[in-house]
Motif scaffolding. Structure first.
Motif, short mmCIF file in Angstrom:
data_model
loop_
_atom_site.label_atom_id
_atom_site.label_comp_id
_atom_site.label_asym_id
_atom_site.label_seq_id
_atom_site.Cartn_x
_atom_site.Cartn_y
_atom_site.Cartn_z
N PHE A 20 0.84 -1.20 0.00
CA PHE A 20 0.00 0.00 0.00
C PHE A 20 0.87 1.24 0.00
CE2 PHE A 20 -3.73 -2.46 0.63
CZ PHE A 20 -4.83 -1.60 0.47
N PHE A 21 0.58 2.15 -0.93
CA PHE A 21 1.24 3.46 -0.98
C PHE A 21 0.20 4.49 -0.54
CE2 PHE A 21 3.43 1.55 -4.96
CZ PHE A 21 4.24 0.76 -4.16
N LEU A 22 0.38 5.07 0.62
CA LEU A 22 -0.66 5.92 1.21
C LEU A 22 -0.15 7.30 1.56
CD1 LEU A 22 -2.34 3.36 3.66
CD2 LEU A 22 -3.20 4.11 1.43
N THR A 23 -1.09 8.24 1.63
CA THR A 23 -0.77 9.56 2.16
C THR A 23 -0.46 9.43 3.65
OG1 THR A 23 -3.14 9.92 2.46
CG2 THR A 23 -2.14 10.85 0.48
N GLU A 24 0.12 10.46 4.23
CA GLU A 24 0.52 10.40 5.63
C GLU A 24 -0.69 10.33 6.54
OE1 GLU A 24 4.76 12.74 5.44
OE2 GLU A 24 2.92 13.92 5.42
N ARG A 25 -0.47 9.90 7.77
CA ARG A 25 -1.56 9.60 8.69
C ARG A 25 -2.46 10.80 8.99
NH1 ARG A 25 -1.54 4.65 11.00
NH2 ARG A 25 0.33 3.40 10.71
N ASN A 26 -1.93 12.01 8.91
CA ASN A 26 -2.77 13.17 9.24
C ASN A 26 -3.64 13.61 8.06
OD1 ASN A 26 -0.73 14.15 7.64
ND2 ASN A 26 -0.22 15.89 8.93
N GLU A 33 -4.40 -4.13 11.42
CA GLU A 33 -3.27 -3.20 11.42
C GLU A 33 -2.57 -3.30 10.07
OE1 GLU A 33 0.81 -2.30 13.96
OE2 GLU A 33 -0.84 -3.44 14.87
N LEU A 34 -2.37 -2.17 9.43
CA LEU A 34 -1.74 -2.12 8.12
C LEU A 34 -0.48 -1.27 8.19
CD1 LEU A 34 -1.74 -2.58 5.01
CD2 LEU A 34 -3.14 -0.50 4.83
N THR A 35 0.63 -1.84 7.72
CA THR A 35 1.88 -1.08 7.62
C THR A 35 2.13 -0.77 6.15
OG1 THR A 35 2.81 -2.18 9.55
CG2 THR A 35 4.35 -1.05 8.08
N PRO A 36 1.97 0.48 5.73
CA PRO A 36 2.14 0.82 4.31
C PRO A 36 3.58 0.60 3.85
CG PRO A 36 1.00 2.57 5.50
CD PRO A 36 1.56 1.64 6.53
N ALA A 37 3.72 0.28 2.58
CA ALA A 37 5.05 0.18 1.98
C ALA A 37 5.64 1.57 1.75
CB ALA A 37 4.97 -0.58 0.66
N LEU A 38 4.76 2.58 1.63
CA LEU A 38 5.21 3.95 1.40
C LEU A 38 4.19 4.91 1.99
CD1 LEU A 38 6.99 6.13 -0.12
CD2 LEU A 38 5.39 5.85 -2.03
#
Length: 296
Positions: free
Chosen positions: A191-197, A214-219
């Motif tokens: 998963f390539f995601l925008t930052e948490r905020n 719980e998901l740990t993004p690759a980026l």
């Protein structure tokens, strides 16, 4: 009594601080103090109570604030009446999100410049909270954000347009079947995601937490355009505004996924502060941005 004193009074009342009012107006704090003191002496009343570093309007101050707004509105209307037949030639400072700036604003700006070549445009990007703070300080004329519906008695909302947020995947990513998919079927992929905020990322994280996932993004990165390039050139999945991925999906660079158990709509919203006079430049931009078809 001078117009600048009325402007200073309004800013001091807005921020409940002479120092913050001075910063927003480009004055020294001593200049603001002198202007307010002179105004109080002329009116023969105390307009503010000094409470440590805070200043709070007295009852007379709150009453006079209404007149100050009325006077400035009248002056602004008079100036507009005298200049309505002339071309726009002022400045316009817009605050917006990086994704809206990159994917929504260029066409709008191009059309606005075509219709108003004399206007000087400035764009500042930031998070919704940063942009709202800049609007509150008077650092920008208008802000355009993508978020859940926002409201405040201090803001004038110019428009509110729904924008779908969708899952997208690299075109060659093997997902086992053509869909529709459930979120759990996608989570073993990068998963390539925008930052948490980021607002829609926050909503997605809450959805996963409700299912104890719980998901740990690759980026993780705030730059939506960079995420799209990564998806086009490697293999992964993301959650992005539909308007940001439309062009890439149309040329086959991305694949929009149909997901049955998670749907999300955010709202593109434009605001200006109620204490801000709506200039002709602002009105022209708002009119263009609020049309049925946003120029792309």
């Amino acid at each position: 009594m001078e117009v600048r004193q009325l402007n200073t009074l309004i800013r001091a009342a807005q921020f409940q601080s002479f120092s913050k009012a001075a910063e927003s107006l480009g004055y020294s704090q001593s200049a603001v103090t002198v202007q307010i003191k002179t105004l109080e002496e002329e009116l023969g009343v105390r307009l503010f109570d000094r409470m440590g570093k805070r200043v709070i309007l007295t009852a007379q101050g709150r009453r006079f604030l209404e007149y100050a707004h009325s006077v400035l509105d009248t002056i602004h209307s008079a100036r507009q009446a005298m200049s309505d037949d002339t071309d726009l030639n002022g400045c316009l400072h817009i605050g917006t999100l990086e994704s809206l700036c990159f994917f929504r604003l260029p066409g709008l700006m191009r059309q606005f410049r075509r219709e108003n070549p004399g206007v000087s445009l400035r764009v500042t990007t930031g998070s919704p909270e940063e942009l709202i703070e800049k609007m509150e300080r008077g650092d920008v004329d208008l802000i355009c954000i993508l978020d859940e519906p926002r409201y405040s008695n201090s803001w004038h909302k110019c428009n509110e347009v729904p924008e779908e947020v969708v899952f997208v995947a690299s075109p060659g990513l093997d997902l086992g079947h053509p869909g529709p998919y459930r979120v759990e079927e996608l989570l073993d992929k990068p998963f390539f995601l925008t930052e948490r905020n980021a607002n829609y990322r926050h909503t997605f994280d809450n959805f996963l937490a409700s299912r104890q996932i719980e998901l740990t993004p690759a980026l993780e990165i705030s730059d939506t355009a960079f995420i799209i390039k990564m998806l086009e050139r490697s293999s992964g999945i993301s959650l992005l505004p539909h308007f940001a991925v439309t062009e890439s999906a149309a040329r086959g660079g991305l694949r929009i996924l149909e997901v049955s158990d998670f749907r999300l709509t955010m709202y593109r919203q434009m605001f200006y502060h109620c204490d801000k006079c709506c200039t002709r430049e602002m009105r022209a931009f708002i009119h263009l941005a609020s049309g049925p078809d946003l120029p792309l």
